[in-house]
Design an enzyme around this catalytic site. Structure first.
Site, mmCIF file in Angstrom:
data_model
loop_
_atom_site.group_PDB
_atom_site.id
_atom_site.type_symbol
_atom_site.label_atom_id
_atom_site.label_comp_id
_atom_site.label_asym_id
_atom_site.label_seq_id
_atom_site.Cartn_x
_atom_site.Cartn_y
_atom_site.Cartn_z
ATOM 1 N N ARG A 1 85.446 82.694 -37.482
ATOM 2 C CA ARG A 1 84.810 83.387 -36.534
ATOM 3 C C ARG A 1 84.963 84.903 -36.799
ATOM 4 N NH1 ARG A 1 86.494 84.446 -31.762
ATOM 5 N NH2 ARG A 1 87.562 82.516 -31.541
ATOM 6 N N TYR B 1 57.095 86.694 -29.951
ATOM 7 C CA TYR B 1 57.718 85.571 -30.311
ATOM 8 C C TYR B 1 57.984 84.670 -29.124
ATOM 9 C CZ TYR B 1 60.413 81.773 -32.488
ATOM 10 O OH TYR B 1 61.013 80.442 -32.679
ATOM 11 N N ASP C 1 61.519 93.695 -34.541
ATOM 12 C CA ASP C 1 61.698 92.261 -35.250
ATOM 13 C C ASP C 1 61.047 92.546 -36.414
ATOM 14 O OD1 ASP C 1 61.408 89.722 -36.092
ATOM 15 O OD2 ASP C 1 61.848 88.949 -33.819
ATOM 16 N N LYS D 1 63.192 82.481 -41.839
ATOM 17 C CA LYS D 1 62.129 82.337 -42.251
ATOM 18 C C LYS D 1 62.040 82.934 -43.791
ATOM 19 C CE LYS D 1 61.108 81.204 -38.166
ATOM 20 N NZ LYS D 1 60.758 82.295 -36.978
#
Ligand SMILES: *Cc1c(COP(=O)(O)O)cnc(C)c1O
Length: 378
Positions: free
Chosen positions: A49, A101, A173, A198
């Protein structure tokens, strides 16, 4: 040596195999790493982590491509955006575009205000609205350009400059453009965010998020802390897939953008198309700014079909090669009726179809859209 070009850096900047000799990097699945007799670490790694070689390679590659300082990887685009917002303080104000978005909108509107982070939705293309918004002393301005699904182009340099003068950080973004086509840090932004789901992944088979900060930005330390202490990390396999996608990112972005321009020109000339939104068209209102601030126009476009909502839905029903699905950035061309997905109170025109152009031959895509448009008058 001369600075290497982006294609070369995309292939090599996630450097594999420093300790052994594989050309492709191995996937390091171990959650924990050995210590010596006195507790000393035997490698830079402690626990997955807090750090993992696949994730570190991906982060190094992105900071190289965006030209930033630190980069921090997350399990999804929204985990990345959420973590940036968590790095703010209760009482802080965020500016965001009204057509952000939809996941970002929901997070800001329905969720984050409960933690004392307020949002003012702002039209960055309207200088008076931006003035009014900056007058309220926001901590952070979140931009998305070109916007979804209307492809409105925001002038990053102008807006980032005005935000800086008002004491606000600017986060872009950059999912739709990637560092291949647009590098916001070079235009004065402080942070760049990606839904790596994406174009970085590029094959519709992995979710991920990335944030790159300009060199020396203090917020990046806090973001690193949020990543390791709250734990929204990508798995080693996801980081490996994203690193693999990265190697072909420049080639895919260029080919997909070329395809999008071909489709946009075809649609613009089609009698059953009312309007095309694509900044690569010289007639598009965003063309001049995008030409100035980027290295291309991207592979997303929208258009309004003749015959209203029913006409648009007939086109969508009629395609054979294009795939009806949400999302974007993969090698398959996808199309979607955005108003239906966004719900009844959306400002998106009811006759609008959004297309994510993939890697099929543009002539085949054009032939499919042509037959679907011709059948749509039935
Ligand atoms: C998809 C997307 C996101 C969210 O990414 P996820 O990986 O789905 O969480 C954020 N911003 C933009 C512009 C996107 O297209």
């Amino acid at each position: 040596m001369k600075k290497l070009r982006i294609e070369t850096r995309s292939v090599h900047s996630g450097a594999a195999g420093r300790h052994s000799a594989p050309v492709a990097p191995p996937i390091q699945l171990s959650t924990t790493f050995r210590r010596g007799a006195d507790g000393e670490l035997e490698s830079p790694w402690i626990y997955s982590r807090s750090g993992n070689p696949n994730r570190a390679a991906l982060e190094a590659a992105l900071s190289d491509l965006e030209g930033g300082g630190e980069c921090v990887a997350f399990a999804s685009g929204l985990a990345a955006i959420h973590s940036v917002l968590l790095a703010l303080s209760p009482g802080d104000l965020v500016l965001a575009p009204g057509d952000a978005y939809h996941g970002t909108m929901h997070m800001l509107r329905d969720f984050l205000h409960r933690w004392g982070v307020a949002t003012r939705f702002t039209d960055y293309l309207d200088p008076a609205d931006l003035d009014a918004a900056l007058g309220r002393k926001p901590a952070l301005a979140l931009l998305e350009t070109p916007s979804n699904p209307m492809l409105r182009v925001t002038d990053i340099r102008t807006v980032a400059g005005r935000c800086r003068a008002a004491g606000a950080l600017t986060a872009v973004d950059n999912t739709w453009m990637t560092p291949v086509l647009q590098r916001p840090l070079e235009l004065g932004a402080d942070l760049v965010i990606h839904a790596a789901t994406k174009y970085f992944g590029g094959h519709s088979d992995v979710t991920g998020g990335l944030v790159a900060g300009r060199a020396g930005l203090p917020l990046m330390d806090r973001l690193r802390g949020i990543q390791t202490e709250t734990g929204p990390v990508p798995s080693p396999f996801d980081a490996w897939l994203l690193g693999r996608g990265l190697k072909t990112l420049p080639l895919r972005m260029r080919a997909q953008s070329e395809g999008a321009l071909r489709l946009a020109r075809f649609l613009e000339a089609h009698p059953r198309v009312v309007q095309v939104f694509y900044p690569g068209l010289p007639t598009d209102p965003g063309h001049e700014v995008q030409t100035r601030q980027g290295d291309g126009y991207g592979a997303m476009l929208s258009f309004r079909a003749a015959g209203g909502e029913a006409g648009a839905r007939r086109v969508i029903a009629g395609v054979r090669l294009l795939t009806r699905a949400t999302s974007l950035g993969g090698v398959e061309t996808l199309l979607e009726h955005r108003a239906m997905v966004e719900g009844p109170d959306t400002p998106t025109p009811r006759d609008l179809i959004r297309v994510s152009v993939g890697l099929e031959h543009p002539d085949d895509l054009i032939a499919d859209l042509d037959q679907a448009l011709s059948g749509s008058s039935a």
